[in-house]
Motif scaffolding. Structure first.
Motif, PDB file in Angstrom:
ATOM      1  N   GLN A  92      51.065  89.289  18.896  1.00 22.78           N
ATOM      2  CA  GLN A  92      50.348  88.268  19.598  1.00 22.78           C
ATOM      3  C   GLN A  92      49.701  88.950  20.733  1.00 22.78           C
ATOM      4  OE1 GLN A  92      52.840  85.006  21.263  1.00 22.78           O
ATOM      5  NE2 GLN A  92      50.693  84.012  22.037  1.00 22.78           N
ATOM      6  N   PRO A  93      48.365  89.284  20.613  1.00 24.84           N
ATOM      7  CA  PRO A  93      47.671  90.135  21.585  1.00 24.84           C
ATOM      8  C   PRO A  93      47.613  89.520  22.985  1.00 24.84           C
ATOM      9  CG  PRO A  93      46.386  90.050  19.599  1.00 24.84           C
ATOM     10  CD  PRO A  93      47.493  89.113  19.258  1.00 24.84           C
ATOM     11  N   ILE A  94      48.176  90.226  23.857  1.00 17.41           N
ATOM     12  CA  ILE A  94      48.057  89.640  25.175  1.00 17.41           C
ATOM     13  C   ILE A  94      47.693  90.945  26.293  1.00 17.41           C
ATOM     14  CG2 ILE A  94      49.601  87.744  24.965  1.00 17.41           C
ATOM     15  CD1 ILE A  94      51.935  89.723  26.202  1.00 17.41           C
ATOM     16  N   PRO A  95      47.024  90.542  27.393  1.00 22.40           N
ATOM     17  CA  PRO A  95      46.897  91.851  28.178  1.00 22.40           C
ATOM     18  C   PRO A  95      47.989  92.484  28.607  1.00 22.40           C
ATOM     19  CG  PRO A  95      45.853  89.771  29.131  1.00 22.40           C
ATOM     20  CD  PRO A  95      46.804  89.391  27.904  1.00 22.40           C
ATOM     21  N   VAL A  96      47.861  93.786  28.801  1.00 21.19           N
ATOM     22  CA  VAL A  96      48.769  94.708  29.204  1.00 21.19           C
ATOM     23  C   VAL A  96      48.465  95.483  30.453  1.00 21.19           C
ATOM     24  CG1 VAL A  96      50.113  96.931  28.710  1.00 21.19           C
ATOM     25  CG2 VAL A  96      49.529  95.364  26.839  1.00 21.19           C
TER      26      VAL A  96
END
Length: 119
Positions: A72-76
């Motif tokens: 689930q692409p989320i900011p890092v």
């Protein structure tokens, strides 16, 4: 001169993955590139400044967190005290690396096995 900084802690907060380091990241900016260190079993995000690169080591213990970012692409983000940077292009770089490593003996059998087990 190039420098290595290891992640000391990782957690999810406010729909982002926070990676904590024990050294200052002041004056550095994201280079938007991830490398692989097969000997240390680490993914390495590059930060840069005029003097060179700083390597942010993401060793095997935090890989389950990285896997969640791929699911689930989320900011890092990387954080040290009041300093913080979003690690831009993280999802794209890591996703491409994982695809390239699977079944690819160029990364070493043990690295391939570890990546395939977690990702």
């Amino acid at each position: 001169m190039n420098k290595r900084i290891t992640i000391t802690k990782a957690n999810f907060l406010n729909s982002k993955l926070n990676l904590y380091v024990s050294e200052s990241i002041s004056g550095l900016s994201p280079a938007e590139q991830i490398l692989v260190d097969s000997k240390e079993f680490s993914f390495v995000y590059l930060l840069e400044n005029l003097e060179g690169y700083t390597y942010i080591d993401m060793k095997e213990p935090i890989w389950p967190c990285l896997k969640k970012v791929l699911e689930q692409p989320i900011p890092v983000w990387i954080l040290f005290e009041d300093e913080q940077w979003e690690l831009t292009n993280f999802y794209e770089e890591l996703s491409e690396l994982i695809t390239n490593i699977r079944g690819n003996s160029n990364y070493g059998a043990e690295m391939v096995t570890k990546v395939e087990e977690i990702f």
